[in-house]
Design a protein around this motif. Sequence first.
Motif, PDB file in Angstrom:
ATOM      1  N   LEU A 188       0.828  -1.211   0.000  1.00  0.00           N
ATOM      2  CA  LEU A 188       0.000   0.000   0.000  1.00  0.00           C
ATOM      3  C   LEU A 188       0.858   1.256   0.000  1.00  0.00           C
ATOM      4  O   LEU A 188       0.546   2.235  -0.685  1.00  0.00           O
ATOM      5  N   ASN A 189       1.940   1.228   0.777  1.00  0.00           N
ATOM      6  CA  ASN A 189       2.854   2.373   0.801  1.00  0.00           C
ATOM      7  C   ASN A 189       3.482   2.603  -0.560  1.00  0.00           C
ATOM      8  O   ASN A 189       3.584   3.744  -1.034  1.00  0.00           O
ATOM      9  N   ARG A 190       3.898   1.527  -1.209  1.00  0.00           N
ATOM     10  CA  ARG A 190       4.526   1.662  -2.530  1.00  0.00           C
ATOM     11  C   ARG A 190       3.533   2.206  -3.550  1.00  0.00           C
ATOM     12  O   ARG A 190       3.870   3.062  -4.375  1.00  0.00           O
ATOM     13  N   GLU A 191       2.286   1.719  -3.492  1.00  0.00           N
ATOM     14  CA  GLU A 191       1.274   2.193  -4.431  1.00  0.00           C
ATOM     15  C   GLU A 191       0.939   3.660  -4.187  1.00  0.00           C
ATOM     16  O   GLU A 191       0.781   4.442  -5.139  1.00  0.00           O
ATOM     17  N   ALA A 192       0.817   4.040  -2.909  1.00  0.00           N
ATOM     18  CA  ALA A 192       0.512   5.431  -2.588  1.00  0.00           C
ATOM     19  C   ALA A 192       1.656   6.349  -3.011  1.00  0.00           C
ATOM     20  O   ALA A 192       1.425   7.458  -3.504  1.00  0.00           O
ATOM     21  N   PHE A 193       2.891   5.877  -2.832  1.00  0.00           N
ATOM     22  CA  PHE A 193       4.040   6.677  -3.249  1.00  0.00           C
ATOM     23  C   PHE A 193       4.037   6.865  -4.766  1.00  0.00           C
ATOM     24  O   PHE A 193       4.308   7.956  -5.272  1.00  0.00           O
ATOM     25  N   GLY A 194       3.686   5.819  -5.482  1.00  0.00           N
ATOM     26  CA  GLY A 194       3.594   5.930  -6.935  1.00  0.00           C
ATOM     27  C   GLY A 194       2.509   6.903  -7.359  1.00  0.00           C
ATOM     28  O   GLY A 194       2.694   7.699  -8.296  1.00  0.00           O
ATOM     29  N   THR A 195       1.374   6.863  -6.650  1.00  0.00           N
ATOM     30  CA  THR A 195       0.295   7.802  -6.957  1.00  0.00           C
ATOM     31  C   THR A 195       0.721   9.232  -6.640  1.00  0.00           C
ATOM     32  O   THR A 195       0.392  10.171  -7.371  1.00  0.00           O
ATOM     33  N   ALA A 196       1.456   9.401  -5.536  1.00  0.00           N
ATOM     34  CA  ALA A 196       1.958  10.735  -5.176  1.00  0.00           C
ATOM     35  C   ALA A 196       2.866  11.280  -6.276  1.00  0.00           C
ATOM     36  O   ALA A 196       2.823  12.484  -6.594  1.00  0.00           O
ATOM     37  N   GLN A 197       3.660  10.422  -6.869  1.00  0.00           N
ATOM     38  CA  GLN A 197       4.519  10.864  -7.972  1.00  0.00           C
ATOM     39  C   GLN A 197       3.683  11.320  -9.162  1.00  0.00           C
ATOM     40  O   GLN A 197       4.017  12.313  -9.819  1.00  0.00           O
ATOM     41  N   MET A 198       2.577  10.617  -9.444  1.00  0.00           N
ATOM     42  CA  MET A 198       1.696  11.018 -10.542  1.00  0.00           C
ATOM     43  C   MET A 198       1.027  12.351 -10.247  1.00  0.00           C
ATOM     44  O   MET A 198       0.931  13.221 -11.116  1.00  0.00           O
ATOM     45  N   VAL A 199       0.574  12.539  -8.994  1.00  0.00           N
ATOM     46  CA  VAL A 199      -0.055  13.805  -8.596  1.00  0.00           C
ATOM     47  C   VAL A 199       0.944  14.942  -8.721  1.00  0.00           C
ATOM     48  O   VAL A 199       0.620  16.042  -9.203  1.00  0.00           O
ATOM     49  N   SER A 200       2.178  14.689  -8.296  1.00  0.00           N
ATOM     50  CA  SER A 200       3.194  15.740  -8.369  1.00  0.00           C
ATOM     51  C   SER A 200       3.465  16.154  -9.811  1.00  0.00           C
ATOM     52  O   SER A 200       3.680  17.336 -10.099  1.00  0.00           O
ATOM     53  N   GLU A 201       3.425  15.201 -10.717  1.00  0.00           N
ATOM     54  CA  GLU A 201       3.633  15.523 -12.136  1.00  0.00           C
ATOM     55  C   GLU A 201       2.451  16.307 -12.697  1.00  0.00           C
ATOM     56  O   GLU A 201       2.632  17.294 -13.426  1.00  0.00           O
ATOM     57  N   ASN A 202       1.231  15.902 -12.334  1.00  0.00           N
ATOM     58  CA  ASN A 202       0.034  16.574 -12.842  1.00  0.00           C
ATOM     59  C   ASN A 202      -0.078  18.008 -12.359  1.00  0.00           C
ATOM     60  O   ASN A 202      -0.534  18.909 -13.088  1.00  0.00           O
ATOM     61  N   LEU A 203       0.335  18.246 -11.117  1.00  0.00           N
ATOM     62  CA  LEU A 203       0.230  19.588 -10.533  1.00  0.00           C
ATOM     63  C   LEU A 203       1.536  20.374 -10.653  1.00  0.00           C
ATOM     64  O   LEU A 203       1.608  21.516 -10.197  1.00  0.00           O
ATOM     65  N   SER A 204       2.544  19.759 -11.240  1.00  0.00           N
ATOM     66  CA  SER A 204       3.885  20.379 -11.348  1.00  0.00           C
ATOM     67  C   SER A 204       4.455  20.727  -9.975  1.00  0.00           C
ATOM     68  O   SER A 204       4.996  21.811  -9.759  1.00  0.00           O
ATOM     69  N   ILE A 205       4.276  19.792  -9.051  1.00  0.00           N
ATOM     70  CA  ILE A 205       4.830  19.930  -7.707  1.00  0.00           C
ATOM     71  C   ILE A 205       5.988  18.947  -7.574  1.00  0.00           C
ATOM     72  O   ILE A 205       5.804  17.752  -7.799  1.00  0.00           O
ATOM     73  N   PRO A 206       7.169  19.397  -7.182  1.00  0.00           N
ATOM     74  CA  PRO A 206       8.276  18.449  -7.003  1.00  0.00           C
ATOM     75  C   PRO A 206       7.988  17.499  -5.836  1.00  0.00           C
ATOM     76  O   PRO A 206       7.309  17.862  -4.878  1.00  0.00           O
ATOM     77  N   ILE A 207       8.517  16.305  -5.926  1.00  0.00           N
ATOM     78  CA  ILE A 207       8.475  15.373  -4.797  1.00  0.00           C
ATOM     79  C   ILE A 207       9.917  14.999  -4.471  1.00  0.00           C
ATOM     80  O   ILE A 207      10.705  14.663  -5.360  1.00  0.00           O
ATOM     81  N   PHE A 208      10.278  15.140  -3.209  1.00  0.00           N
ATOM     82  CA  PHE A 208      11.663  14.890  -2.832  1.00  0.00           C
ATOM     83  C   PHE A 208      12.018  13.416  -3.022  1.00  0.00           C
ATOM     84  O   PHE A 208      11.236  12.522  -2.706  1.00  0.00           O
ATOM     85  N   LYS A 209      13.205  13.178  -3.533  1.00  0.00           N
ATOM     86  CA  LYS A 209      13.668  11.821  -3.754  1.00  0.00           C
ATOM     87  C   LYS A 209      13.919  11.109  -2.431  1.00  0.00           C
ATOM     88  O   LYS A 209      13.770   9.888  -2.331  1.00  0.00           O
ATOM     89  N   ASN A 210      14.326  11.862  -1.424  1.00  0.00           N
ATOM     90  CA  ASN A 210      14.631  11.279  -0.125  1.00  0.00           C
ATOM     91  C   ASN A 210      13.384  11.271   0.761  1.00  0.00           C
ATOM     92  O   ASN A 210      12.954  12.306   1.252  1.00  0.00           O
ATOM     93  N   PHE A 211      12.790  10.087   0.935  1.00  0.00           N
ATOM     94  CA  PHE A 211      11.639   9.958   1.818  1.00  0.00           C
ATOM     95  C   PHE A 211      12.113   9.586   3.219  1.00  0.00           C
ATOM     96  O   PHE A 211      13.279   9.215   3.423  1.00  0.00           O
ATOM     97  N   ILE A 212      11.204   9.696   4.201  1.00  0.00           N
ATOM     98  CA  ILE A 212      11.540   9.426   5.590  1.00  0.00           C
ATOM     99  C   ILE A 212      10.941   8.085   5.991  1.00  0.00           C
ATOM    100  O   ILE A 212       9.721   7.912   5.980  1.00  0.00           O
TER     101      ILE A 212
END
Length: 253
Positions: A188-212
């Motif tokens: 679920l975490n991996r899928e949500a992270f992948g979706t977050a990457q798609m959202v960031s691309e759609n909204l032109s929001i960067p997503i940091f490569k280094n997660f916590i």
Amino acid sequence: MSKVFSVITQKGGVGKTTTVNALAASFTKLGYRVLCVDMDPQGNLSFSVGADSTHLPTVYDAIKGSYKAQSCIQRRSMTDIIPSNIVLSGAEVEFTRRKREYLLKKAITPIKELYDYIFIDSPPGLGFLTVNALASSDYVILPMLPDIFSLQGLVQVYETIEHVKLSCNPDIKIAGIVVNRYNKLSRLNREAFGTAQMVSENLSIPIFKNFIRNCPSITEAQSLQCSIHDYSPRCSGARDFYKLSQEIIDSTQ
């Protein structure tokens, strides 16, 4: 002149205050002059760095004009801080005059030259206090958890930032989305992270490569009012926030 970052979220419980605390500790460890401004009436950040938010002036006094911001600064081992307490919760009703969204900016502008980085911890939600934080900032950091509810909140936060751009701070930029409590073994975490990457691309929001990564030592250090780098310097949380800090520095040069 310092760079000012607001850390904001639509909902609580996504590691907003933890992010501010750990970034402040990391930037201090890197040798920078750091100030935190606690704009959350809960005052959790103030507690986590050992500030006195009961007997000394707070950010409420600074935005009200009762004290200059410099008089509200408390110097702690982890970071300098302008603390907060529950009195700030009435600010939205109390301050109704024109240009009230600039109260924090007016208060901290005279002290910006004293610091390299200023981090503002805003309350959950997108009200008066958060707008003040955004109006004062050069950059925004958006913490989230790898779940669907955090993803939904990102869109609302984005819309608020766009409104602030149009109304009172055209130069503000989104530094990036930081994913907290990430467990790479969780599907679920991996899928949500992948979706977050798609959202960031759609909204032109960067997503940091280094997660916590999920790391109990981070919460333990806050409870003990201790820097994560002093409490458990080899834990995954300390390493992750150190790498994230370097990424923030490089991406906002």
